[in-house]
Design a protein around this motif. Sequence first.
Motif: not given
Length: 171
Positions: A88-90, A96-101, A106-111, A130-133
């Motif tokens: 869900l977070h991913w 929202e285009g926030r994966l580029a931040i 970094h935080n999501l890579k901690n899973f 990346s993918i585009t929704i």
Amino acid sequence: MEESKYTGKTINLYQLLQEQIIQIPIIQRDYAQGRRDKKEIRENFLDALYDCVINNSPIKLDFVYGSLVDSRFQPLDGQQRLTTLFLLHWYAATKEGRLAIPEVKHNLKNFSYETRISSREFCAALVEESITIESEEQEMRAAIIDSNWFFLSWESDPTIDAMLRTLDAIH
């Protein structure tokens, strides 16, 4: 004999990922909430999460417990909930285009999943690539499988198959 004291605290998944690497240990079963025969469980959980987000109200998901092994949190209970929350977070970060931040990535890579190498590599690639929704009609599974970074051999991994099904349900 020395007595150990266990303490707990209430935090959300993103806070946990900021503090800790979460590693689903090899002894755990595959991700099951995304299996075909778990549709009702998956939908009920996602509906409860959706209501939480829409109403901006917290949801108590019971406790998640585990051990710290080599500075990584390995859950003994809560793997299914953690995985669904990670997806869900991913999804939200991607949409929202926030994966580029860098901090979000970094935080999501901690899973991470250790049940299979392919599961671990998929989780890492999902965050790194990346993918585009594009639309509500787009099928997440197809968009991810059609990505140049997706290995077709990953389709035979039951955890990845279940994750893709859950992403479709989230979408």
